[in-house]
Design a protein around this motif. Structure first.
Motif, PDB file in Angstrom:
ATOM      1  N   THR A  51       9.701   0.543 -13.225  1.00  0.00           N
ATOM      2  CA  THR A  51       9.696  -0.695 -12.443  1.00  0.00           C
ATOM      3  C   THR A  51      11.021  -1.437 -12.615  1.00  0.00           C
ATOM      4  N   ASN A  52      11.219  -2.472 -11.808  1.00  0.00           N
ATOM      5  CA  ASN A  52      12.380  -3.346 -11.979  1.00  0.00           C
ATOM      6  C   ASN A  52      12.399  -3.911 -13.396  1.00  0.00           C
ATOM      7  N   GLU A  53      11.248  -4.307 -13.877  1.00  0.00           N
ATOM      8  CA  GLU A  53      11.128  -4.854 -15.234  1.00  0.00           C
ATOM      9  C   GLU A  53      11.589  -3.838 -16.280  1.00  0.00           C
ATOM     10  N   ALA A 113       0.851  -1.191   0.000  1.00  0.00           N
ATOM     11  CA  ALA A 113       0.000   0.000   0.000  1.00  0.00           C
ATOM     12  C   ALA A 113       0.887   1.242   0.000  1.00  0.00           C
ATOM     13  N   MET A 114       0.541   2.189  -0.858  1.00  0.00           N
ATOM     14  CA  MET A 114       1.235   3.478  -0.915  1.00  0.00           C
ATOM     15  C   MET A 114       0.336   4.498  -0.219  1.00  0.00           C
ATOM     16  N   TYR A 115       0.781   5.001   0.901  1.00  0.00           N
ATOM     17  CA  TYR A 115      -0.033   5.892   1.720  1.00  0.00           C
ATOM     18  C   TYR A 115       0.209   7.357   1.370  1.00  0.00           C
ATOM     19  N   PRO A 116      -0.847   8.101   1.064  1.00  0.00           N
ATOM     20  CA  PRO A 116      -0.694   9.523   0.749  1.00  0.00           C
ATOM     21  C   PRO A 116      -0.109  10.347   1.889  1.00  0.00           C
ATOM     22  N   SER A 117      -0.138   9.820   3.096  1.00  0.00           N
ATOM     23  CA  SER A 117       0.426  10.543   4.240  1.00  0.00           C
ATOM     24  C   SER A 117       1.943  10.364   4.342  1.00  0.00           C
ATOM     25  N   LYS A 118       2.516   9.468   3.534  1.00  0.00           N
ATOM     26  CA  LYS A 118       3.962   9.233   3.542  1.00  0.00           C
ATOM     27  C   LYS A 118       4.608   9.913   2.340  1.00  0.00           C
ATOM     28  N   ASN A 119       5.918  10.169   2.432  1.00  0.00           N
ATOM     29  CA  ASN A 119       6.598  10.809   1.308  1.00  0.00           C
ATOM     30  C   ASN A 119       7.019   9.770   0.263  1.00  0.00           C
ATOM     31  N   ILE A 120       7.572  10.256  -0.826  1.00  0.00           N
ATOM     32  CA  ILE A 120       7.925   9.406  -1.964  1.00  0.00           C
ATOM     33  C   ILE A 120       8.853   8.261  -1.549  1.00  0.00           C
ATOM     34  N   ILE A 121       9.879   8.552  -0.788  1.00  0.00           N
ATOM     35  CA  ILE A 121      10.836   7.521  -0.372  1.00  0.00           C
ATOM     36  C   ILE A 121      10.197   6.536   0.605  1.00  0.00           C
ATOM     37  N   GLU A 122       9.452   7.043   1.589  1.00  0.00           N
ATOM     38  CA  GLU A 122       8.816   6.167   2.579  1.00  0.00           C
ATOM     39  C   GLU A 122       7.907   5.142   1.910  1.00  0.00           C
ATOM     40  N   ASN A 123       7.263   5.514   0.819  1.00  0.00           N
ATOM     41  CA  ASN A 123       6.419   4.568   0.095  1.00  0.00           C
ATOM     42  C   ASN A 123       7.227   3.687  -0.856  1.00  0.00           C
ATOM     43  N   ALA A 124       8.129   4.282  -1.617  1.00  0.00           N
ATOM     44  CA  ALA A 124       8.854   3.537  -2.650  1.00  0.00           C
ATOM     45  C   ALA A 124       9.643   2.357  -2.079  1.00  0.00           C
ATOM     46  N   VAL A 125      10.211   2.512  -0.889  1.00  0.00           N
ATOM     47  CA  VAL A 125      11.012   1.421  -0.306  1.00  0.00           C
ATOM     48  C   VAL A 125      10.176   0.179  -0.024  1.00  0.00           C
ATOM     49  N   VAL A 148      14.909   2.261  -6.140  1.00  0.00           N
ATOM     50  CA  VAL A 148      15.291   2.700  -4.798  1.00  0.00           C
ATOM     51  C   VAL A 148      16.808   2.583  -4.611  1.00  0.00           C
ATOM     52  N   ALA A 149      17.407   1.478  -5.073  1.00  0.00           N
ATOM     53  CA  ALA A 149      18.862   1.309  -4.963  1.00  0.00           C
ATOM     54  C   ALA A 149      19.587   2.392  -5.763  1.00  0.00           C
ATOM     55  N   ALA A 150      19.065   2.722  -6.935  1.00  0.00           N
ATOM     56  CA  ALA A 150      19.682   3.756  -7.768  1.00  0.00           C
ATOM     57  C   ALA A 150      19.557   5.135  -7.113  1.00  0.00           C
ATOM     58  N   VAL A 151      18.402   5.424  -6.528  1.00  0.00           N
ATOM     59  CA  VAL A 151      18.198   6.701  -5.831  1.00  0.00           C
ATOM     60  C   VAL A 151      19.178   6.831  -4.669  1.00  0.00           C
ATOM     61  N   LYS A 152      19.389   5.740  -3.942  1.00  0.00           N
ATOM     62  CA  LYS A 152      20.354   5.746  -2.833  1.00  0.00           C
ATOM     63  C   LYS A 152      21.773   5.966  -3.360  1.00  0.00           C
ATOM     64  N   ALA A 153      22.134   5.262  -4.443  1.00  0.00           N
ATOM     65  CA  ALA A 153      23.480   5.387  -5.018  1.00  0.00           C
ATOM     66  C   ALA A 153      23.742   6.803  -5.528  1.00  0.00           C
ATOM     67  N   ALA A 154      22.695   7.466  -6.016  1.00  0.00           N
ATOM     68  CA  ALA A 154      22.837   8.826  -6.543  1.00  0.00           C
ATOM     69  C   ALA A 154      22.784   9.878  -5.439  1.00  0.00           C
ATOM     70  N   GLY A 155      22.461   9.469  -4.216  1.00  0.00           N
ATOM     71  CA  GLY A 155      22.377  10.425  -3.115  1.00  0.00           C
ATOM     72  C   GLY A 155      21.155  11.317  -3.174  1.00  0.00           C
ATOM     73  N   LEU A 156      20.053  10.786  -3.733  1.00  0.00           N
ATOM     74  CA  LEU A 156      18.835  11.586  -3.915  1.00  0.00           C
ATOM     75  C   LEU A 156      17.756  11.314  -2.874  1.00  0.00           C
ATOM     76  N   VAL A 157      18.043  10.468  -1.891  1.00  0.00           N
ATOM     77  CA  VAL A 157      17.028  10.115  -0.890  1.00  0.00           C
ATOM     78  C   VAL A 157      16.529  11.361  -0.164  1.00  0.00           C
ATOM     79  N   GLU A 158      17.436  12.163   0.351  1.00  0.00           N
ATOM     80  CA  GLU A 158      17.049  13.352   1.115  1.00  0.00           C
ATOM     81  C   GLU A 158      16.206  14.313   0.276  1.00  0.00           C
ATOM     82  N   THR A 159      16.567  14.474  -0.980  1.00  0.00           N
ATOM     83  CA  THR A 159      15.802  15.355  -1.875  1.00  0.00           C
ATOM     84  C   THR A 159      14.372  14.869  -2.031  1.00  0.00           C
ATOM     85  N   LEU A 160      14.211  13.566  -2.291  1.00  0.00           N
ATOM     86  CA  LEU A 160      12.867  13.016  -2.517  1.00  0.00           C
ATOM     87  C   LEU A 160      12.072  12.817  -1.233  1.00  0.00           C
TER      88      LEU A 160
END
Length: 191
Positions: free
Chosen positions: A85-87, A40-52, A61-73
């Protein structure tokens, strides 16, 4: 007099309770969850909190972490994210993702990922209105600085990248506290 005061207090508390219940129900209807990747993707959570939590977006998510974009998102935004998607990542040539997440390729990875993000919140209805107003095509600037083009193919919303690649929006309007996610079936590539 005492009975009248008691009756007025009872009436006021009943009205207050109904008002609070109505506000709660209204908020719940706006907080509609969408299932993505088995979670479930909750509208009360931010993009990262849901995506993980999405099993379909572990590569992103692994790519976002590697790029250092977690804090931004995790920031206030709002952002519109077109989330492959992974696919979708698996459709890239073999070894591409492994190569991109290497520290020496961080700038390229960041460029590709930020090409999937638009400043502001654009739900599918907003994008379709832009398409209609643009006589069948709309464009949005990404935070990377590039452009994405949008159009309809039948009843499906599609995105075209700067290299001529296409992605279908397969799940639209996954609302977040700091924007919206649209799940896509291909990775978008900037020039």
């Amino acid at each position: 007099m005492k009975k009248l005061r008691t009756l007025l207090l009872l009436a006021a508390s009943t009205l207050l309770g109904i008002s609070t219940f109505a506000q709660t129900m209204d908020k719940m209807s706006m907080d509609k969850t969408v299932m993505v990747g088995g979670a479930a993707m909750y509208p009360s959570k931010n993009i990262i909190e849901n995506a993980v939590n999405s099993k379909d977006h572990t590569t992103l998510v692994a790519a976002v972490k590697a790029a250092g974009l977690v804090e931004t998102l995790e920031g206030a935004g709002p952002f519109t994210v077109f989330a492959p998607t992974n696919e979708a990542f698996n459709l890239l040539p073999a070894g591409t993702v492994d190569n991109l997440v290497k520290p020496e390729n961080k700038a390229t990875l960041t460029s590709i990922l930020t090409y999937h993000v638009v400043a502001g919140k654009y739900n599918a209805v907003d994008i379709m209105k832009l398409i209609k107003d643009g006589n069948g095509t709309a464009s949005l600037k990404t935070v990377q600085g590039g452009t994405l083009w949008f159009m309809m193919k039948g009843k499906k919303l599609v995105v075209k990248d700067e290299k001529g690649g296409w992605a279908y929006i397969t799940i639209k309007d996954v609302n977040q506290s700091n924007g919206v996610i649209h799940v896509i079936d291909h990775v978008l590539m900037p020039k």
